[in-house]
Write an enzyme that holds these catalytic residues in place. Structure first.
Site, PDB file in Angstrom:
ATOM      1  CB  SER A 119      -9.189  -4.184  -0.149  1.00 18.35           C
ATOM      2  OG  SER A 119      -8.680  -4.671  -1.253  1.00 18.35           O
ATOM      3  CG  HIS A 140     -13.891  -2.995  -2.831  1.00 21.98           C
ATOM      4  ND1 HIS A 140     -14.481  -3.675  -1.738  1.00 21.98           N
ATOM      5  CD2 HIS A 140     -12.886  -3.769  -3.247  1.00 21.98           C
ATOM      6  CE1 HIS A 140     -13.430  -4.569  -1.429  1.00 21.98           C
ATOM      7  NE2 HIS A 140     -12.605  -4.450  -2.418  1.00 21.98           N
ATOM      8  CD  GLU A 152     -17.953  -3.642  -0.292  1.00 21.05           C
ATOM      9  OE1 GLU A 152     -18.748  -4.056   0.595  1.00 21.05           O
ATOM     10  OE2 GLU A 152     -16.890  -3.229  -0.509  1.00 21.05           O
ATOM     11  CG  ASN A 190     -12.350  -6.794   1.721  1.00 20.64           C
ATOM     12  OD1 ASN A 190     -12.343  -8.145   1.388  1.00 20.64           O
ATOM     13  ND2 ASN A 190     -11.951  -5.942   0.962  1.00 20.64           N
TER      14      ASN A 190
HETATM   15  N1  NAD Z   1      -6.466  -8.787  -5.301  1.00 17.95           N
HETATM   16  C1  NAD Z   1      -7.471  -8.621  -4.880  1.00 17.95           C
HETATM   17  O1  NAD Z   1      -7.963  -9.838  -5.121  1.00 17.95           O
HETATM   18  C2  NAD Z   1      -8.283  -7.603  -4.729  1.00 17.95           C
HETATM   19  C3  NAD Z   1      -9.636  -7.550  -4.531  1.00 17.95           C
HETATM   20  C4  NAD Z   1     -10.202  -6.276  -4.419  1.00 17.95           C
HETATM   21  C5  NAD Z   1      -9.451  -4.945  -4.365  1.00 17.95           C
HETATM   22  N2  NAD Z   1      -8.207  -4.946  -4.588  1.00 17.95           N
HETATM   23  C6  NAD Z   1      -7.722  -3.860  -4.639  1.00 17.95           C
HETATM   24  O2  NAD Z   1      -7.265  -3.097  -5.703  1.00 17.95           O
HETATM   25  C7  NAD Z   1      -6.061  -2.734  -5.727  1.00 17.95           C
HETATM   26  C8  NAD Z   1      -4.970  -3.368  -6.403  1.00 17.95           C
HETATM   27  O3  NAD Z   1      -4.443  -4.733  -6.220  1.00 17.95           O
HETATM   28  P1  NAD Z   1      -3.811  -5.840  -7.096  1.00 17.95           P
HETATM   29  O4  NAD Z   1      -4.031  -6.905  -6.459  1.00 17.95           O
HETATM   30  O5  NAD Z   1      -4.612  -5.731  -8.318  1.00 17.95           O
HETATM   31  O6  NAD Z   1      -2.627  -5.512  -6.841  1.00 17.95           O
HETATM   32  P2  NAD Z   1      -1.258  -5.636  -8.138  1.00 17.95           P
HETATM   33  O7  NAD Z   1      -0.074  -5.567  -7.057  1.00 17.95           O
HETATM   34  O8  NAD Z   1      -1.510  -6.999  -8.600  1.00 17.95           O
HETATM   35  O9  NAD Z   1      -1.204  -4.457  -9.115  1.00 17.95           O
HETATM   36  C9  NAD Z   1      -1.086  -3.219  -8.820  1.00 17.95           C
HETATM   37  C10 NAD Z   1      -0.299  -2.848 -10.247  1.00 17.95           C
HETATM   38  O10 NAD Z   1      -0.219  -1.376  -9.806  1.00 17.95           O
HETATM   39  C11 NAD Z   1       0.930  -0.775 -10.698  1.00 17.95           C
HETATM   40  N3  NAD Z   1       1.192   0.401 -10.036  1.00 17.95           N
HETATM   41  C12 NAD Z   1       1.798   0.648  -8.867  1.00 17.95           C
HETATM   42  N4  NAD Z   1       1.964   1.927  -8.977  1.00 17.95           N
HETATM   43  C13 NAD Z   1       1.456   2.659  -9.985  1.00 17.95           C
HETATM   44  C14 NAD Z   1       1.509   3.882 -10.272  1.00 17.95           C
HETATM   45  N5  NAD Z   1       1.842   4.875  -9.524  1.00 17.95           N
HETATM   46  N6  NAD Z   1       0.644   4.115 -11.348  1.00 17.95           N
HETATM   47  C15 NAD Z   1       0.218   2.902 -12.256  1.00 17.95           C
HETATM   48  N7  NAD Z   1       0.395   1.806 -11.945  1.00 17.95           N
HETATM   49  C16 NAD Z   1       1.061   1.506 -10.907  1.00 17.95           C
HETATM   50  C17 NAD Z   1       1.800  -1.827 -10.620  1.00 17.95           C
HETATM   51  O11 NAD Z   1       2.815  -1.802 -11.223  1.00 17.95           O
HETATM   52  C18 NAD Z   1       1.004  -3.314 -10.634  1.00 17.95           C
HETATM   53  O12 NAD Z   1       0.986  -3.677 -11.837  1.00 17.95           O
HETATM   54  C19 NAD Z   1      -5.559  -2.782  -4.176  1.00 17.95           C
HETATM   55  O13 NAD Z   1      -5.962  -1.493  -3.489  1.00 17.95           O
HETATM   56  C20 NAD Z   1      -6.340  -3.655  -3.392  1.00 17.95           C
HETATM   57  O14 NAD Z   1      -6.712  -3.610  -2.244  1.00 17.95           O
HETATM   58  C21 NAD Z   1      -7.553  -6.295  -4.736  1.00 17.95           C
END
Ligand code: NAD
Length: 290
Positions: A119, A140, A152, A190
């Site tokens: 993000s 992104h 993005e 963001n």
């Molecule tokens: N939540 C949002 O709305 C959003 C929007 C845009 C971008 N993002 C970005 O996307 C990324 C993920 O966010 P999210 O909300 O999906 O997180 P989340 O916590 O819902 O999911 C992350 C997943 O990664 C897995 N994980 C952790 N370490 C790992 C590894 N080494 N290998 C494989 N899997 C692994 C976890 O088990 C989990 O299922 C972050 O960088 C976040 O900033 C999130």
């Protein structure tokens, strides 16, 4: 380079939906997560998205089944070996993402593009973990990635022009809208969103209005489909917290979000995913926002 097969690492809020979006465009995709439970939840999330399309008459059950079968689920990163592009969607921690990129370096071909769904973190810093920093690029997606079309595409200092072109055409191939942005903390969306979010959090704290009242007032303005507190619960409060910290460190206190988010994260109230955030979801719906 044309992407014939893609990979997604992390089957959480974003990763599962990104994999769904790729499969919807009829590209094979591998979805990898360290947690078996997260993979099961990711699969359920993807199936529910397709099921809704079927219920709306936009797909037949057999078309939906064919798309789901394009997704291979697994815990072993070696499954990503023949992917042309892999997107990481693991938690928003630089060290975690760097360790993953280093690991992926040993699995995929040197030509494979490594995209990060971060993000707000630095693509340049992430790329330093790779022996091929030129193939690391920001990709992104926005929540919910199965619906939101904007992506993005972020060029880090070492990202090659070819990598950016592959990323841009991949995004277009999956019927989304690529926007090339310069690297800076929070990129474009963001940086704007979190500035607004910080203002709303300050207003709520100072006014003592309930979260539901603030969300109701924002919704009534008719510009957005969701109020800021409801949205933060959907995104995941730990993600909001990490992004606030990155932006406050880069741009100063105007991005700091007060205590409301930090306090909830400290008690494990992460929003919808944990059953409680600004709202209570334990009964399956939203509470009174207090
Ligand atoms: N939540 C949002 O709305 C959003 C929007 C845009 C971008 N993002 C970005 O996307 C990324 C993920 O966010 P999210 O909300 O999906 O997180 P989340 O916590 O819902 O999911 C992350 C997943 O990664 C897995 N994980 C952790 N370490 C790992 C590894 N080494 N290998 C494989 N899997 C692994 C976890 O088990 C989990 O299922 C972050 O960088 C976040 O900033 C999130």
């Amino acid at each position: 380079m044309f992407v014939m097969k893609a990979g997604v690492v992390g089957a959480g809020t974003m990763g599962a939906e990104i994999a769904q979006a790729i499969s919807f465009a009829e590209l094979p995709v591998v979805l990898v997560d360290v947690s078996e439970e997260a993979l099961a939840r990711g699969r359920a999330r993807i199936e529910a998205i397709y099921q809704r399309r079927v219920e709306k008459g936009r797909m037949t059950p057999s078309q939906a089944g064919d798309r789901v079968s394009l997704i291979q689920f697994g815990q072993d990163p070696a499954l990503l070996a023949d992917c042309d592009l892999v997107i990481e969607a693991v938690p928003e921690k630089l060290e975690l993402k760097q360790a993953l990129i280093e690991r992926l370096d040993g699995v995929v071909s040197p030509l494979c593009v490594l995209g990060s769904n971060t993000s707000a973190l630095s693509i340049t810093a992430m790329a330093q973990a790779s022996r091929h920093p030129e193939r690391v690029v920001g990709l992104h997606f926005f929540f919910p990635a199965s619906v939101m079309r904007l992506v993005e595409v972020v060029r880090g200092e070492a990202t090659s022009a070819e990598t950016v072109e592959t990323a841009v055409s991949f995004v277009a191939d999956i019927r989304k809208i690529p926007v090339r942005v310069k690297e800076c903390p929070g990129f474009v969306v963001n940086r704007v969103l979190m500035a607004a979010m910080a203002e709303v959090l300050r207003y709520q704290e100072q006014s003592g209005a309930s979260f539901a009242e603030v969300d109701g007032a924002v919704l009534a303005a008719g510009l957005v489909p969701m109020g800021p507190f409801g949205l933060a619960d959907q995104l995941g409060l730990e993600i909001v917290h990490e992004v606030q910290a990155t932006l406050a460190a880069a741009y100063g206190d105007r991005f700091a979000g007060g205590e409301a988010v930090a306090e909830r994260v400290a008690t494990g109230a992460l929003g919808v995913k944990s059953g409680r955030g600004f709202y209570d979801y334990s009964g399956g719906g939203a509470g009174d926002g207090r």
